[in-house]
Design a protein around this motif. Sequence first.
Motif, PDB file in Angstrom:
ATOM      1  N   LEU A  61       0.792  -1.338   0.170  1.00  0.00           N
ATOM      2  CA  LEU A  61       0.126   0.118  -0.135  1.00  0.00           C
ATOM      3  C   LEU A  61       0.767   1.738  -0.002  1.00  0.00           C
ATOM      4  O   LEU A  61       0.442   2.561  -0.358  1.00  0.00           O
ATOM      5  CB  LEU A  61      -1.143   0.015   1.723  1.00  0.00           C
ATOM      6  N   ARG A  64       2.322   2.213  -2.800  1.00  0.00           N
ATOM      7  CA  ARG A  64       0.499   2.771  -4.064  1.00  0.00           C
ATOM      8  C   ARG A  64       0.513   4.326  -3.971  1.00  0.00           C
ATOM      9  O   ARG A  64       0.988   5.408  -4.445  1.00  0.00           O
ATOM     10  CB  ARG A  64      -0.079   2.549  -3.462  1.00  0.00           C
ATOM     11  N   LYS A  65       1.396   4.699  -2.489  1.00  0.00           N
ATOM     12  CA  LYS A  65       1.137   6.207  -2.192  1.00  0.00           C
ATOM     13  C   LYS A  65       2.299   6.820  -3.500  1.00  0.00           C
ATOM     14  O   LYS A  65       2.279   8.258  -3.317  1.00  0.00           O
ATOM     15  CB  LYS A  65       1.142   5.751  -0.445  1.00  0.00           C
ATOM     16  N   ASP A  67       4.207   6.086  -5.727  1.00  0.00           N
ATOM     17  CA  ASP A  67       3.024   6.212  -7.262  1.00  0.00           C
ATOM     18  C   ASP A  67       1.947   7.481  -7.178  1.00  0.00           C
ATOM     19  O   ASP A  67       2.257   8.632  -7.728  1.00  0.00           O
ATOM     20  CB  ASP A  67       2.299   5.031  -7.347  1.00  0.00           C
TER      21      ASP A  67
END
Length: 105
Positions: A61, A64-65, A67
């Motif tokens: 997760l 993804r942050k 990203d």
Amino acid sequence: MTVADRPEIVCICGSTRFADEMREVNRVLTFAGIIVLAPGVFGHATGEPITDEQKAALDALHLRKIDLADRVLVVNPGGYIGESTAREIAYAQAAGKPVSFTAPG
């Protein structure tokens, strides 16, 4: 909406043992008008038990942050960089994200 039309997005990385330092950096950046993405669970700081499966999901997760962020700010008191943070830095750099640090490393 383009990137120029929105506030900068910064992802905070670092060991969750530095929860207080991360909260302070989050506060300063937020007051500066920056959107902050940061860890949501501070198992090292709180002693909250986290399973290996949960750790893997939280690590994914957090990538993804990264990203979503325009840049990464590593909270590293005393220059400390742990294994997970080193992996996040490498990921950010491979994605072309600028990476800066709160302390010299």
